[in-house]
Design an enzyme around this catalytic site. Structure first.
Site, PDB file in Angstrom:
ATOM      1  N   SER A  25       2.163  -2.434   4.289  1.00 42.31           N
ATOM      2  CA  SER A  25       2.298  -0.994   4.087  1.00 42.31           C
ATOM      3  C   SER A  25       3.673  -0.670   3.528  1.00 42.31           C
ATOM      4  CB  SER A  25       2.112  -0.248   5.410  1.00 42.31           C
ATOM      5  OG  SER A  25       3.266  -0.387   6.229  1.00 42.31           O
ATOM      6  N   ASP A  26       3.749   0.422   2.773  1.00 48.69           N
ATOM      7  CA  ASP A  26       5.067   0.990   2.488  1.00 48.69           C
ATOM      8  C   ASP A  26       5.650   1.435   3.827  1.00 48.69           C
ATOM      9  OD1 ASP A  26       7.311   1.954   1.246  1.00 48.69           O
ATOM     10  OD2 ASP A  26       6.221   3.118  -0.254  1.00 48.69           O
ATOM     11  N   TRP A  27       6.963   1.574   3.878  1.00 51.09           N
ATOM     12  CA  TRP A  27       7.649   1.817   5.139  1.00 51.09           C
ATOM     13  C   TRP A  27       7.261   3.185   5.720  1.00 51.09           C
ATOM     14  CZ3 TRP A  27       8.073  -2.589   3.306  1.00 51.09           C
ATOM     15  CH2 TRP A  27       8.904  -3.585   3.839  1.00 51.09           C
ATOM     16  N   GLY A  28       6.452   3.143   6.779  1.00 49.41           N
ATOM     17  CA  GLY A  28       6.000   4.374   7.419  1.00 49.41           C
ATOM     18  C   GLY A  28       4.725   4.940   6.824  1.00 49.41           C
TER      19      GLY A  28
ATOM     20  N   ALA B 120       0.839  -1.197   0.000  1.00 50.48           N
ATOM     21  CA  ALA B 120       0.000   0.000   0.000  1.00 50.48           C
ATOM     22  C   ALA B 120       0.872   1.245   0.000  1.00 50.48           C
ATOM     23  CB  ALA B 120      -0.925  -0.002   1.211  1.00 50.48           C
TER      24      ALA B 120
END
Length: 760
Positions: free
Chosen positions: A230-233, A197
C-alpha cells in the site's frame, strides 16, 4: 525456493503470518527471530535515496542521509533516452546496496492529466508509451543491482486534491488506453519487485481493496509475480484489501490490522489460504533480496555526480533560439548579466516524500563563471526574493541596471518550492508576479534576453516568450543542474531534450480543465482518451509548444521511410525503417518519434498516437538508419463491448517526425484484423458490418435479398437526395430491413445471417 517457502509458512502461527503483512516502522518490515526471518528496509525515491536514521516520516520533513540527487522524472523524461535512464537506475541501485536498502520506492508512472497536479514533477509524461519506456528503463537499472523497486502509484492517482479518498470515475476504455498501459509495460517487461497501490478510489472502490485492479488485471492478465504494497496510509479495510490482493500494508500500525486479519480468519470471514498467499508473495521478494545482498558495497560520489550532470544536460529543452543567440560565444562576449535568485539558490527538486539530501550542489552562477573564464565579466542581480511574492522595486531597479550594462542577460525564473509540492495541487499555471515583472522590466532595457526556467510543472509562457530570444525549459535538474545549464548555454553540450508533455497556452485549454479536481469527492475523466497532445492535435488547437518539441544547435534531415510490407495481418510484425542525417556543423542527438494514425474507425480515436521512439547520436554529416517494430497492440483500441484489444481492418498511417505536430514522413499500411471478434445483433447497422471482413459479405448478401421494389425506391430517392438515402441505409438498424422489405427479408433470414457471421 517456492516449496521451501510453503513449508516455512506451514510452521508459522496465525499471528506470525499476519505479522508479515505490515511494516514494523515507517521504513522497515517485521522480522521473526524464530525462523531467522530478517526485516527489509525500504526508502523513498525515485530520483535519489531518502534514508532517514533519526526521526522518520513519509513526507520529507526530517533530514535524510546524503545521496546523489539525480534529475526528477519531470526532467529526465524529456531526455527520451532509455539507456541514460537505465544508467541512472544502476547508480541508484548501487547507492541502495551501500545503504543496505532493499527496495527503492519508485518510479511514478502516473499520467500527467492536468498541468497543475502538484506532484507532476515526480511523473514522466502525459503519454503512456513514453512513461512506460522510462519506467522500464529505470526499474531494469535499479533491479540489475539486486535492489527492488516499487512501481507507483497504481492507478489513476493524477491529482493531490483529496488524494486519500477521491473517487476517480473512469470508463474502461480510457483506463485501458491511457492510465494502465505504462504500468502494464513496466510489469510485463521489468517485473518490479513490488507494486504500490494508490490512495484513491477507482469507480467507487479504493485501489487498496480493488480486486479487479490488484488481482484480475495485475496478476491474472499481466502475470505479476511480486508483492503489492500500500501507499503509506492508503489502507481503508485491511481484510477486504487482503482478499482483493493487497499483500502488505505500510507503514506499520502497531499490529492493529494484523489482529484484524487474525480475527477474520478465526471467525470464518477470511480463508487462511488468502493470508498464506500474501505471505508467500512477500517472502519470495525477501529471499530474493537476501540472495542479492552485497556486503561492503560503496559508490564513487564524484562519478555519480558526473552522471547526474550528464542526465541533467540531456533533460534541458531548448524552446526558443531566435537569431541563434545560443550557444553563447565566450570568445566574443565581454559582459554577461546573470539575474534571478535561482541562479545562486537553485530549485533542483520537488517537495514532499521524494526530497533528497544531495551529496553536493552546483549553482548556475558559479558554473557560468567557471566556463566563461576571466575574460568575460559576469555580473549578478537577485531580481526577486524566494519567499515573497511582493515586488521589490529596489531589486527590480538593480536588475534593470545590471541587464542594461550587459551584452546578453540570462534570466533565471520559474516556480519557487512553495508553488508546487506533494500534498496539494497548483491553482494556476502562472509564475510568481515577481518573476513575470522581472522579465518585463529586463526586456524593456535589453533585447538579448535568455530565460532559464526552473519548474516541476508547466508554466504559462505567452506573452513573455515572444519578448525574449532564448528559452531553456530546465525543469528540476537535481544536484548537478547548475553545471548542466552552463554546459548548454555555452555549447559544451548540444541540447537534445524533447518535451514529454504539451505546454498549453493557458490552463483552460487543457482537456481536464472543467473536471479537475472534481466535486463532492468524485472526479470524472470526461475528456476520455483525449489527454495531452491527443486532445490538442484532434482540436487543431494552438499550443505554446507541442508534445515532443525541442530545438538543437544542429539540424537533422529525415528521409527514406520504408515499411517491410504494405499489407499485414494484425498478428504480424511491421518493421519501419527511416534514415536520419545530421546536416549541421556540430555533434547532436535527435529523438525520432513514430506515431500511428487509424485513418477510419468505428470507434472515436485520436488523430495520432505515439507508439515508439529512438534517440540517435550523429556527427556532422553522419547518416544512420533506425528501425522500429510495430505489433498488434500498436494498431489496436480497447473495445468496450468485447472487453479486449481490437484492431479494425483498414488503412493506417505510419507517421515519423520530431514532435506530435512536426511530422516529416508518412506511409500507409493496410492491416487485416484477426482480433475483431465482436458479436453482431439485429440492432447492428450496415455500417457496423462493413468494417468487418465477413460483415461486408453479409451486407452484400442482405442487399441481394431485398426486393426489387426496395431497390427501385432507393434509386428514386437517390436521384432526389442520394446522400440522405445512403446515410439512412447504412445507419439504420438491421432489424429495420425486415420492416422495410415487406417480407422479402424476414426475421428468420436475418437471424440466420447473424448466426452465420457470429459463428464463423
Amino acid at each position: 525456493m517456492e516449496q521451501n517457502i510453503k513449508e516455512l509458512i506451514s510452521k508459522m502461527t496465525l499471528e506470525e503470518k499476519a505479522s508479515l503483512c505490515s511494516g514494523a516502522t515507517d521504513w522497515e518490515t517485521k522480522s521473526i527471530d524464530r525462523f531467522n526471518i530478517p526485516s527489509m528496509m525500504v526508502a523513498d525515491g525515485p530520483h535519489g535515496i531518502r534514508k532517514q536514521e533519526g526521526e522518520t516520516d513519509n513526507l520529507g520533513i526530517h533530514d535524510s542521509k546524503p545521496a546523489t540527487c539525480f534529475p526528477p522524472a519531470c526532467a529526465i523524461a524529456s531526455s527520451w533516452n532509455t539507456e541514460l535512464v537505465t544508467k541512472v537506475g544502476e547508480a541508484l541501485g548501487e547507492e541502495c546496496q551501500a545503504e543496505n536498502i532493499d527496495i527503492l520506492l519508485g518510479p511514478g508512472v502516473n499520467i500527467k492529466r492536468s498541468p497543475i497536479c502538484g506532484r507532476n514533477f515526480e511523473y514522466f509524461s502525459e503519454d503512456p508509451v513514453l512513461s512506460g519506456e522510462m519506467g522500464v528503463a529505470w526499474v531494469n537499472g535499479v533491479q540489475s543491482q539486486g535492489v527492488g523497486t516499487s512501481l507507483k502509484h497504481y492507478v489513476a492517482n493524477n491529482q493531490e486534491a483529496l488524494r486519500m479518498s477521491i473517487d476517480t470515475i473512469i470508463e474502461e476504455r480510457v483506463l485501458r488506453e491511457i492510465y494502465l498501459p505504462a504500468f502494464e509495460r513496466v510489469v510485463k517487461r521489468a517485473q518490479p519487485w513490488t507494486v504500490m497501490a494508490a490512495y484513491n478510489r477507482v469507480n467507487g472502490t479504493y485501489v487498496s481493496q480493488n480486486k479487479y485492479l490488484l488481482t484480475d488485471i495485475l496478476r491474472d492478465e499481466w502475470g505479476y509475480d511480486g508483492f503489492v504494497i500500500s501507499d503509506w496510509g492508503a489502507v481503508d479495510d485491511r481484510v477486504k484489501g487482503l482478499k482483493a490482493g493487497l499483500d502488505f500494508e505500510m507503514p506499520g500500525v502497531d499490529g492493529v490490522t494484523d489482529m484484524q486479519i487474525v480475527e477474520a480468519i478465526k471467525t470464518g470471514k477470511l480463508d487462511e489460504s488468502v493470508l498464506d498467499k500474501a505471505v508467500e508473495n512477500y517472502l519470495k521478494i525477501l529471499f530474493k533480496s537476501i540472495a542479492n545482498n552485497r556486503e561492503g558495497i560503496t559508490y564513487n560520489i564524484e562519478e555519480h555526480h558526473t552522471l547526474a550532470r550528464k542526465a541533467a544536460s540531456e533533460s534541458i529543452v531548448l524552446l526558443k533560439n531566435e537569431d541563434n543567440i545560443l550557444p553563447l560565444n565566450k570568445g566574443r562576449l565581454r559582459r554577461i548579466a546573470v539575474i534571478g535568485s535561482f541562479a545562486k539558490s537553485p530549485r533542483y527538486q520537488g517537495g514532499g516524500s521524494s526530497h533528497v539530501n544531495p551529496t553536493k550542489l552546483e549553482n548556475a552562477y558559479d558554473e557560468i563563471k567557471n566556463i566563461a573564464g576571466d575574460k568575460v565579466e559576469i555580473s549578478y542581480a537577485e531580481g526577486y526574493t524566494l519567499d515573497k511574492d511582493n515586488i521589490d522595486q529596489t531589486l527590480l531597479a538593480d536588475a534593470k541596471e545590471t541587464a542594461k550594462l550587459s551584452e546578453v542577460t540570462i534570466l533565471f525564473v520559474g516556480l519557487p518550492e512553495i508553488y508546487e509540492s506533494e500534498g496539494y495541487d497548483r491553482e494556476h499555471m502562472n509564475m510568481p508576479p515577481t518573476h513575470l515583472k522581472l522579465i518585463e522590466e529586463v526586456c524593456s532595457v535589453q533585447e538579448n534576453v535568455i530565460v532559464v526556467l526552473s519548474n516541476g510543472g508547466v508554466v504559462t509562457m505567452k506573452p513573455w516568450n515572444q519578448k525574449v530570444k532564448g528559452i531553456l525549459e530546465s525543469w528540476l535538474l537535481g544536484q548537478a543542474g547548475g553545471g548542466a545549464i552552463a554546459d548548454i548555454l555555452f555549447g559544451n553540450v548540444n541540447p537534445s531534450a524533447k518535451l514529454a508533455e504539451t505546454l498549453p497556452i493557458k490552463l483552460s485549454d487543457n482537456p481536464s480543465f472543467l473536471n479537475f479536481p472534481g466535486t463532492m469527492g468524485e472526479v470524472y475523466y470526461k475528456e476520455g482518451v483525449y489527454v495531452g497532445y491527443r486532445y490538442y492535435d484532434a482540436k487543431e488547437m494552438e499550443v505554446a509548444y507541442p508534445f515532443g518539441f525541442g530545438l538543437s544547435y544542429t539540424t537533422f534531415e529525415y528521409s527514406d521511410l520504408q515499411l517491410s510490407k504494405n499489407e499485414i495481418l494484425d498478428t504480424e510484425e511491421l518493421v519501419v525503417k527511416v534514415k536520419i542525417k545530421n546536416t549541421g556543423n556540430c555533434f547532436g542527438k535527435e529523438v525520432v518519434q513514430l506515431y500511428v494514425r487509424d485513418i477510419e474507425c468505428r470507434e472515436i480515436r485520436p488523430v495520432k498516437e505515439l507508439k515508439s521512439f529512438i534517440k540517435v547520436a550523429l556527427q556532422p554529416g553522419e547518416e544512420k538508419e533506425v528501425k522500429f517494430s510495430l505489433r498488434q497492440r500498436d494498431f489496436a483500441f480497447y473495445e468496450r463491448n468485447m472487453n479486449d484489444w481490437v484492431v479494425e481492418s483498414g488503412e493506417f498511417e505510419i507517421l515519423v517526425g520530431k514532435s506530435s505536430q512536426d511530422i516529416y514522413l508518412k506511409e500507409k499500411v493496410n492491416v487485416d484484423s484477426t482480433s475483431d471478434k465482436r458479436k453482431f445483433t439485429r440492432y447492428s447497422t450496415a455500417s457496423d458490418l462493413i468494417t468487418h471482413p465477413i460483415g461486408k459479405v453479409f451486407v452484400e448478401q442482405m442487399g441481394k435479398q431485398m426486393s426489387q421494389e426496395m431497390v427501385e425506391r432507393k434509386e428514386k430517392a437517390e436521384s432526389d437526395n442520394s446522400e440522405m438515402v445512403s446515410a439512412m441505409m447504412t445507419d439504420t438498424a438491421l432489424c429495420k430491413a425486415v420492416t422495410f422489405s415487406k417480407g422479402a427479408f424476414s426475421g428468420e433470414m436475418l437471424q440466420g445471417l447473424l448466426d452465420k457471421i457470429n459463428n464463423s
